[in-house]
Design a protein around this motif. Sequence first.
Motif, short mmCIF file in Angstrom:
data_model
loop_
_atom_site.label_atom_id
_atom_site.label_comp_id
_atom_site.label_asym_id
_atom_site.label_seq_id
_atom_site.Cartn_x
_atom_site.Cartn_y
_atom_site.Cartn_z
N TRP A 1 0.83 -1.21 0.00
CA TRP A 1 0.00 0.00 0.00
C TRP A 1 0.86 1.25 0.00
O TRP A 1 1.95 1.26 0.57
N HIS A 2 0.37 2.32 -0.61
CA HIS A 2 1.05 3.63 -0.67
C HIS A 2 2.40 3.49 -1.40
O HIS A 2 3.46 3.64 -0.80
N GLU A 3 2.30 3.21 -2.67
CA GLU A 3 3.45 2.83 -3.50
C GLU A 3 4.62 3.81 -3.43
O GLU A 3 5.77 3.40 -3.29
N GLN A 4 4.36 5.11 -3.52
CA GLN A 4 5.46 6.08 -3.51
C GLN A 4 6.21 6.04 -2.17
O GLN A 4 7.44 6.05 -2.15
N VAL A 5 5.47 5.99 -1.09
CA VAL A 5 6.10 5.91 0.23
C VAL A 5 6.88 4.62 0.36
O VAL A 5 8.03 4.61 0.81
N MET A 6 6.29 3.51 -0.05
CA MET A 6 6.95 2.22 0.08
C MET A 6 8.20 2.14 -0.79
O MET A 6 9.22 1.59 -0.37
N ASP A 7 8.15 2.69 -2.00
CA ASP A 7 9.35 2.70 -2.85
C ASP A 7 10.48 3.44 -2.15
O ASP A 7 11.64 3.01 -2.18
N GLY A 8 10.16 4.56 -1.49
CA GLY A 8 11.18 5.30 -0.76
C GLY A 8 11.74 4.52 0.41
O GLY A 8 12.96 4.50 0.64
N LEU A 9 10.86 3.87 1.18
CA LEU A 9 11.32 3.07 2.31
C LEU A 9 12.22 1.92 1.87
O LEU A 9 13.27 1.66 2.47
N ILE A 10 11.82 1.24 0.81
CA ILE A 10 12.62 0.12 0.31
C ILE A 10 13.97 0.62 -0.20
O ILE A 10 15.02 0.02 0.08
N ASP A 11 13.97 1.71 -0.95
CA ASP A 11 15.23 2.27 -1.44
C ASP A 11 16.15 2.66 -0.29
O ASP A 11 17.36 2.42 -0.33
N GLY A 12 15.57 3.24 0.77
CA GLY A 12 16.37 3.60 1.94
C GLY A 12 16.97 2.38 2.61
O GLY A 12 18.14 2.37 2.99
N ALA A 13 16.17 1.33 2.76
CA ALA A 13 16.68 0.09 3.35
C ALA A 13 17.80 -0.49 2.50
O ALA A 13 18.83 -0.93 3.02
N ARG A 14 17.63 -0.47 1.19
CA ARG A 14 18.68 -0.99 0.30
C ARG A 14 19.97 -0.18 0.40
O ARG A 14 21.06 -0.74 0.36
N ARG A 15 19.84 1.15 0.56
CA ARG A 15 21.04 1.98 0.73
C ARG A 15 21.77 1.59 2.01
O ARG A 15 23.00 1.47 2.02
N ALA A 16 21.02 1.39 3.08
CA ALA A 16 21.65 0.99 4.34
C ALA A 16 22.32 -0.36 4.20
O ALA A 16 23.46 -0.55 4.64
N LEU A 17 21.64 -1.31 3.59
CA LEU A 17 22.21 -2.65 3.42
C LEU A 17 23.50 -2.58 2.62
O LEU A 17 24.48 -3.26 2.93
N LYS A 18 23.53 -1.74 1.62
CA LYS A 18 24.75 -1.57 0.82
C LYS A 18 25.85 -0.92 1.67
O LYS A 18 27.00 -1.37 1.66
N ASP A 19 25.51 0.14 2.41
CA ASP A 19 26.49 0.82 3.26
C ASP A 19 27.07 -0.12 4.31
O ASP A 19 28.24 -0.01 4.69
N TYR A 20 26.26 -1.07 4.79
CA TYR A 20 26.69 -2.02 5.82
C TYR A 20 27.23 -3.32 5.21
O TYR A 20 27.45 -4.29 5.90
N ARG A 21 27.39 -3.32 3.90
CA ARG A 21 28.01 -4.41 3.14
C ARG A 21 27.23 -5.73 3.15
O ARG A 21 27.82 -6.81 3.08
N VAL A 22 25.91 -5.64 3.24
CA VAL A 22 25.08 -6.82 3.09
C VAL A 22 24.94 -7.08 1.60
O VAL A 22 24.45 -6.22 0.87
N GLU A 23 25.40 -8.24 1.16
CA GLU A 23 25.56 -8.48 -0.27
C GLU A 23 24.30 -8.96 -0.99
O GLU A 23 24.04 -8.56 -2.11
N GLU A 24 23.53 -9.85 -0.39
CA GLU A 24 22.37 -10.40 -1.09
C GLU A 24 21.15 -10.46 -0.19
O GLU A 24 20.72 -11.54 0.19
N PRO A 25 20.58 -9.30 0.13
CA PRO A 25 19.38 -9.34 0.95
C PRO A 25 18.20 -9.90 0.17
O PRO A 25 18.11 -9.74 -1.05
N LYS A 26 17.33 -10.57 0.87
CA LYS A 26 16.09 -11.08 0.28
C LYS A 26 15.02 -10.01 0.48
O LYS A 26 14.87 -9.48 1.59
N VAL A 27 14.31 -9.66 -0.58
CA VAL A 27 13.21 -8.69 -0.48
C VAL A 27 11.91 -9.40 -0.82
O VAL A 27 11.80 -10.03 -1.88
N VAL A 28 10.95 -9.33 0.11
CA VAL A 28 9.66 -9.99 -0.04
C VAL A 28 8.57 -8.93 0.12
O VAL A 28 8.63 -8.12 1.06
N ARG A 29 7.59 -8.94 -0.77
CA ARG A 29 6.47 -8.00 -0.68
C ARG A 29 5.23 -8.72 -0.15
O ARG A 29 5.00 -9.90 -0.45
#
Length: 162
Positions: free
Chosen positions: A26-54
């Motif tokens: 729900w709330h696609e624009q907000v969710m896209d931002g949240l997911i992108d933010g989480a992915r940035r953090a995972l990259k900064d913290y060197r997590v290589e292959e996170p699983k993303v489930v909707r």
Amino acid sequence: MAGHGAPEQRPVDCHELRVAVVAASWHEQVMDGLIDGARRALKDYRVEEPKVVRVPGTFELAVVADALARKGYDAVVALGVVIRGGTPHFDYVCSAATDGLNRVALDHQVAVGFGVLTCDTEEQALDRAGLEESREDKGYEAAAAALVTAQTLRYVRRAYLD
């Protein structure tokens, strides 16, 4: 302003961790931002292959987070948004999501990043979604908190439980 007083954290190496992100739809624009933010953090913290489930909505986050914890993930980042309306639905969903995700963390002793926005308006949600015009990046913050907690749990298990 929300976020005032937050601790300053530098990313640490979390490449050993198995991490999953479970995100509402729900709330696609907000969710896209949240997911992108989480992915940035995972990259900064060197997590290589996170699983993303909707999942369909915020209410469904806990049951899928529970399934991921059972599969041995070290951290689960839960992302969702609930915007207040004219019915008690807001209260029920927020309470269920909070209680359910807390239960996952405690039952499985797994780090759960709580990235569920509970806002009165869509504008408040957009301001916290980590978009270019947002003041806050709650997706990033939830992922970073989950990773640091997962590292702390590893330390506690090794130092005190072996």
